[in-house]
Design an enzyme around this catalytic site. Sequence first.
Site, PDB file in Angstrom:
ATOM      1  N   THR A 185      10.752  -7.933 -11.662  1.00 24.25           N
ATOM      2  CA  THR A 185      10.061  -9.218 -11.779  1.00 24.25           C
ATOM      3  C   THR A 185       8.927  -9.287 -10.766  1.00 24.25           C
ATOM      4  O   THR A 185       9.105  -8.980  -9.598  1.00 24.25           O
ATOM      5  CB  THR A 185      11.049 -10.378 -11.552  1.00 24.25           C
ATOM      6  OG1 THR A 185      12.062 -10.298 -12.545  1.00 24.25           O
ATOM      7  CG2 THR A 185      10.350 -11.724 -11.645  1.00 24.25           C
ATOM      8  N   CYS A 188       4.167   7.718  23.028  1.00 24.34           N
ATOM      9  CA  CYS A 188       5.099   6.718  23.554  1.00 24.34           C
ATOM     10  C   CYS A 188       5.128   5.456  22.709  1.00 24.34           C
ATOM     11  O   CYS A 188       6.105   4.714  22.717  1.00 24.34           O
ATOM     12  CB  CYS A 188       4.716   6.342  24.973  1.00 24.34           C
ATOM     13  SG  CYS A 188       4.652   7.748  26.066  1.00 24.34           S
ATOM     14  N   GLY A 221       0.836  -1.197   0.000  1.00 29.40           N
ATOM     15  CA  GLY A 221       0.000   0.000   0.000  1.00 29.40           C
ATOM     16  C   GLY A 221       0.869   1.246   0.000  1.00 29.40           C
ATOM     17  O   GLY A 221       0.571   2.237  -0.674  1.00 29.40           O
ATOM     18  N   THR A 222       1.945   1.192   0.737  1.00 28.22           N
ATOM     19  CA  THR A 222       2.877   2.322   0.789  1.00 28.22           C
ATOM     20  C   THR A 222       3.451   2.622  -0.596  1.00 28.22           C
ATOM     21  O   THR A 222       3.526   3.783  -1.008  1.00 28.22           O
ATOM     22  CB  THR A 222       4.016   2.024   1.789  1.00 28.22           C
ATOM     23  OG1 THR A 222       3.497   2.132   3.118  1.00 28.22           O
ATOM     24  CG2 THR A 222       5.175   2.993   1.624  1.00 28.22           C
TER      25      THR A 222
END
Lengths: 395, 129
Positions: free
Chosen positions: A237, A325, A71-72
């Site tokens: 490929t 965090c 997706g990135t």
Amino acid sequence: MRKVYLDHAATTPLLPEVREAMLPYLNELFGNPSCLHDWGDAAREAMDTAREQVAQLIGADADEIVFTGSGTESNNFAVKGLALAQQGKGKHIVVSSIEHFSVLHSAKTLEKWGFELTEVPVDRHGMVDPDDVRKRIRKDTVLVSIMHASGEVGTIEPVREIARITREHDIPFHTDAVAAAGTIPVNVKELGVDALSLAGNQFYGPKGVGALYIRKGVRIMPLLDGGIQEEGRRAGTENIPAIVGLGKAAELAKNDMGSRVKHLSRLRDRLLAELPAQIGHTVVTGHPEHRLPGNASFCVEFIEGESMLMLLNSQGVAVTSGSACTSKALKASHVLIAMGLSHELAQGSVLFTFGIDNTEEDVDYVLEVMPPIVERLRQMSPLYAKFVKTGKGGR
Amino acid sequence: MPIYSEKVMEHFMNPRNVGEIENPDGIGEVGNPVCGDVMTFYIKVKDNRLEDVKFKTFGCGAAIAVSSMVSEMAIGKTLDEARKITPKLVADELDGLPKNKFHCSNLGAQALNKAIKDYMKKQAKGGKK
């Protein structure tokens, strides 16, 4: 101990049917689809089928689908590729402030390359107002990219309305549908988008494979140069086993979508209603109605998300958090901040995302283990102590 | 591999000395919710020694483990000894902290120090004790 996976926004498990479909291409059918012998033919045929399956999932034509590695990659390809192909016309792009980093950071890279970037705000539910997009369009705008749905807070954006505006202005419109495609009905023709990203691991396909829909006639610059795979739009490929898996997952998603949406919505609605009823000072984040079926996201006041996540994990429950965090960059989720939440409240972010294997018993279990965890962390929290003493510091 | 050492996890799951001290001799508060962690340390001093240390912490697993470890290291020490507890010593006692957490979560020693300073200021003013 009971194990409950509620982090399907991060990734979904592979369906057995998908794995079975992939196996021959990890074994005897290992060919390269660019080759002209039997091995190549088998791979090419498999890829054609997968392309058809993905196209059908989103109402596209097969030749409008380019396979990518994630997706990135699809988002990088769309944002950079569309903007670069249009740069003769102008150098202004528009994205929303809650885009996934693969869109947002691609846009920032374009900024470094001389483009101008305008961010569209969202309301407190994470919703983009199409009028806000309209107001930001300029003569030199060459790309608008607004996500279809937020995997983080679940909000489904008014993509069709935005597409109507971009079409009036003849500007390419990309939507990141990674969280939406395969989960809710998505039809590129009905939406009227020019490009759309999706990824296999969001709907029970494998990781490491995605696709980009590019409407016929829309120009795009490739990111990867090399051979002429994917009609010259994506060299390298092809990852045939993963592409086959993506295709199979798309077919299953299309066939089962109705029942999946119904099942996920039921689990989601229970948690959205019952968790805040059991745990005071807990707010639902994201849109109350226009929302992905599996997404139940909250902010729990006076405590921090990572410690919540770790204690839930110790009880066998896997979730995620948008707290500072929890992130490697130690920054609160840009999505929650863009929605106007305070940093303090965003710290208490916790996200449950349901999948098709989850059950009502899983919801029961969360409702059983979560309140004592929150109570325990609040007893430890100086912010909660202050609130109890003074009544101040609450939302 | 989990991001935290077993020792961090142990202190996170079973934190020592959580709570407040009634009428403490010193209070030290550090951090803010924007950076992530807020810690408040309470101390009770007798004959120049930390007779009791308690804390309340809002923050990640590391922040809670650090607070617990600092309280354990500090109890029974003289004020001078306790002031020599550094973030590095705390991290070492916890068998290390993730690199990106070293600064933001490792505020325990600072909070303790602030509580000791608070006590000394009260002393100088001729407050109680």
